[in-house]
Every structure is written in structure tokens, then in C-alpha cells.
Design a protein around this motif. Sequence first.
Motif, PDB file in Angstrom:
ATOM      1  N   LEU A  33       0.829  -1.265  -0.023  1.00 40.24           N
ATOM      2  CA  LEU A  33       0.122  -0.077  -0.084  1.00 40.24           C
ATOM      3  C   LEU A  33       0.735   1.052  -0.053  1.00 40.24           C
ATOM      4  N   ASP A  34       0.513   2.256  -0.839  1.00 44.33           N
ATOM      5  CA  ASP A  34       1.079   3.511  -0.680  1.00 44.33           C
ATOM      6  C   ASP A  34      -0.052   4.449  -0.708  1.00 44.33           C
ATOM      7  N   GLY A  35       0.171   5.600   0.100  1.00 43.78           N
ATOM      8  CA  GLY A  35      -0.473   6.833   0.163  1.00 43.78           C
ATOM      9  C   GLY A  35      -0.132   7.892   0.705  1.00 43.78           C
ATOM     10  N   TRP A  36      -0.906   8.599   1.533  1.00 39.78           N
ATOM     11  CA  TRP A  36      -0.707   9.897   2.058  1.00 39.78           C
ATOM     12  C   TRP A  36      -1.270  10.020   3.384  1.00 39.78           C
ATOM     13  N   ALA A  37      -0.673  10.967   4.102  1.00 39.13           N
ATOM     14  CA  ALA A  37      -1.295  11.138   5.604  1.00 39.13           C
ATOM     15  C   ALA A  37      -1.854  12.644   5.735  1.00 39.13           C
ATOM     16  N   SER A  38      -2.648  12.931   6.420  1.00 37.79           N
ATOM     17  CA  SER A  38      -2.789  14.481   6.550  1.00 37.79           C
ATOM     18  C   SER A  38      -3.029  14.684   8.139  1.00 37.79           C
ATOM     19  N   GLY A  39      -2.850  15.691   8.597  1.00 41.20           N
ATOM     20  CA  GLY A  39      -3.103  16.058  10.013  1.00 41.20           C
ATOM     21  C   GLY A  39      -1.958  16.078  10.923  1.00 41.20           C
ATOM     22  N   ILE A  40      -0.870  15.826  10.432  1.00 42.67           N
ATOM     23  CA  ILE A  40       0.339  15.754  11.189  1.00 42.67           C
ATOM     24  C   ILE A  40       0.880  17.238  11.392  1.00 42.67           C
ATOM     25  N   VAL A  60      -8.234 -11.168  -8.029  1.00 38.64           N
ATOM     26  CA  VAL A  60      -6.762 -11.151  -8.470  1.00 38.64           C
ATOM     27  C   VAL A  60      -6.515 -10.028  -9.556  1.00 38.64           C
ATOM     28  N   GLY A  61      -5.442  -9.143  -9.196  1.00 42.06           N
ATOM     29  CA  GLY A  61      -5.151  -7.875  -9.912  1.00 42.06           C
ATOM     30  C   GLY A  61      -5.833  -6.838  -9.508  1.00 42.06           C
ATOM     31  N   GLY A  62      -6.975  -6.949  -8.453  1.00 46.14           N
ATOM     32  CA  GLY A  62      -7.670  -5.836  -8.393  1.00 46.14           C
ATOM     33  C   GLY A  62      -6.904  -4.794  -7.433  1.00 46.14           C
ATOM     34  N   ALA A  63      -7.905  -3.605  -7.110  1.00 48.91           N
ATOM     35  CA  ALA A  63      -7.323  -2.692  -6.322  1.00 48.91           C
ATOM     36  C   ALA A  63      -7.709  -2.844  -4.935  1.00 48.91           C
ATOM     37  N   ASN A  64      -6.752  -2.382  -4.017  1.00 47.64           N
ATOM     38  CA  ASN A  64      -7.039  -2.370  -2.393  1.00 47.64           C
ATOM     39  C   ASN A  64      -6.964  -1.063  -1.700  1.00 47.64           C
ATOM     40  N   GLY A  65      -8.011  -0.755  -1.002  1.00 46.82           N
ATOM     41  CA  GLY A  65      -7.878   0.906  -0.658  1.00 46.82           C
ATOM     42  C   GLY A  65      -8.165   0.704   0.879  1.00 46.82           C
ATOM     43  N   VAL A  66      -7.958   1.700   1.804  1.00 47.89           N
ATOM     44  CA  VAL A  66      -8.168   1.866   3.074  1.00 47.89           C
ATOM     45  C   VAL A  66      -8.129   3.315   3.434  1.00 47.89           C
ATOM     46  N   HIS A  67      -8.924   3.650   4.215  1.00 48.81           N
ATOM     47  CA  HIS A  67      -8.832   5.077   5.087  1.00 48.81           C
ATOM     48  C   HIS A  67      -8.763   4.746   6.741  1.00 48.81           C
ATOM     49  N   LEU A  68      -7.765   5.218   7.091  1.00 45.98           N
ATOM     50  CA  LEU A  68      -7.226   5.282   8.828  1.00 45.98           C
ATOM     51  C   LEU A  68      -7.372   6.482   9.381  1.00 45.98           C
ATOM     52  N   ARG A  69      -7.609   6.351  10.879  1.00 47.76           N
ATOM     53  CA  ARG A  69      -7.399   7.597  11.514  1.00 47.76           C
ATOM     54  C   ARG A  69      -6.915   7.121  12.837  1.00 47.76           C
ATOM     55  N   MET A  76      -4.960   8.835   7.365  1.00 51.16           N
ATOM     56  CA  MET A  76      -3.949   7.974   6.131  1.00 51.16           C
ATOM     57  C   MET A  76      -5.200   7.531   5.057  1.00 51.16           C
ATOM     58  N   VAL A  77      -4.716   7.752   3.838  1.00 46.17           N
ATOM     59  CA  VAL A  77      -5.404   6.912   2.762  1.00 46.17           C
ATOM     60  C   VAL A  77      -4.352   6.220   1.945  1.00 46.17           C
ATOM     61  N   LEU A  78      -4.668   5.024   2.091  1.00 47.29           N
ATOM     62  CA  LEU A  78      -3.707   3.830   1.389  1.00 47.29           C
ATOM     63  C   LEU A  78      -4.394   3.042   0.326  1.00 47.29           C
ATOM     64  N   GLN A  79      -3.840   3.017  -0.791  1.00 47.55           N
ATOM     65  CA  GLN A  79      -4.266   2.226  -1.804  1.00 47.55           C
ATOM     66  C   GLN A  79      -3.181   1.656  -2.491  1.00 47.55           C
ATOM     67  N   GLY A  80      -3.393   0.271  -3.142  1.00 42.42           N
ATOM     68  CA  GLY A  80      -2.537  -0.112  -4.051  1.00 42.42           C
ATOM     69  C   GLY A  80      -2.892  -1.386  -4.729  1.00 42.42           C
ATOM     70  N   PRO A  81      -2.313  -2.101  -5.419  1.00 37.49           N
ATOM     71  CA  PRO A  81      -2.537  -3.294  -6.056  1.00 37.49           C
ATOM     72  C   PRO A  81      -2.821  -4.512  -5.289  1.00 37.49           C
ATOM     73  N   LYS A  82      -3.526  -5.647  -5.471  1.00 32.61           N
ATOM     74  CA  LYS A  82      -3.390  -6.630  -4.650  1.00 32.61           C
ATOM     75  C   LYS A  82      -3.626  -7.859  -5.267  1.00 32.61           C
ATOM     76  N   ALA A  83      -2.853  -8.904  -4.684  1.00 33.10           N
ATOM     77  CA  ALA A  83      -2.819 -10.081  -5.465  1.00 33.10           C
ATOM     78  C   ALA A  83      -3.751 -11.173  -4.737  1.00 33.10           C
ATOM     79  N   GLY A  84      -4.504 -11.925  -5.058  1.00 33.62           N
ATOM     80  CA  GLY A  84      -5.297 -12.958  -4.316  1.00 33.62           C
ATOM     81  C   GLY A  84      -6.754 -12.781  -4.401  1.00 33.62           C
ATOM     82  N   LEU A  85      -7.598 -13.332  -3.644  1.00 36.10           N
ATOM     83  CA  LEU A  85      -9.018 -13.104  -3.619  1.00 36.10           C
ATOM     84  C   LEU A  85      -9.228 -13.058  -2.038  1.00 36.10           C
ATOM     85  N   GLU A  86     -10.268 -11.868  -1.763  1.00 36.50           N
ATOM     86  CA  GLU A  86     -10.613 -11.738  -0.543  1.00 36.50           C
ATOM     87  C   GLU A  86     -11.738 -11.023  -0.445  1.00 36.50           C
TER      88      GLU A  86
END
Length: 99
Positions: A33-40, A60-69, A76-86
Motif C-alpha cells: 500500500l502507498d498513500g498519504w497522511a494528513s493532520g500531522i 486477483v489483480g484488483g485494487a485495495n484501499g483503506v482509510h485510517l485515523r 491516512m488514505v492508502l491504496q495499491g494493487p492486491k494479489a489474491g482473492l478476499e
Amino acid sequence: MGSGVLTYRGKTYPFNVSGVSLGITVGATVGRLDGWASGIREVSDFAGNYSSVGGGFALVGGANGVHLRNEKGVTMVLQGPKAGLELAANISRITIALR
């Protein structure tokens, strides 16, 4: 468990990531996952306990993303490629510790 690097005001800060995910998860994935953080306001604000509420789906080959606080207001907003099935519907708690 994982690791990463925060780039803040031209300097890099390595960190460790650990956490738990509660809920329904089916399958296995591997991702970066790559992304950016704000509020620091200062680099120490980045460390702490982050939480995320939501669900997602990745193929498989899809996108993954998450918002964390965290408790200091860093988002943080993180995203990236994902391998597998979930298929997931969970509440995650992730702890970041600066090294």
C-alpha cells in the motif's frame, strides 16, 4: 506485521505496523500500500493506534484501499494493487510505531 517509511518535510522515518482485523474475511491476499497522511503537526503524531470501519472486495489483480485515523487526528488514505482473492467486512485496528 509489516513496515514502511514516512516521508515528512523532506526526511524519512521508518516505522513498523502491527494490527488486528475483526469480522468476516474469506481468502488470502498479499499487497503493498502507498498513500498519504494528513493532520500531522509533528512527526510523533504519526505513531499511534489507527482504526478503520468498512468492507471491501478485491479480485486477483484488483485494487485495495483503506482509510485510517488515529487518536491524534492523523488520517491516512492508502491504496495499491492486491494479489489474491478476499471478501471482507471488518473493523481493523492498526498500530504504527516509529523506529
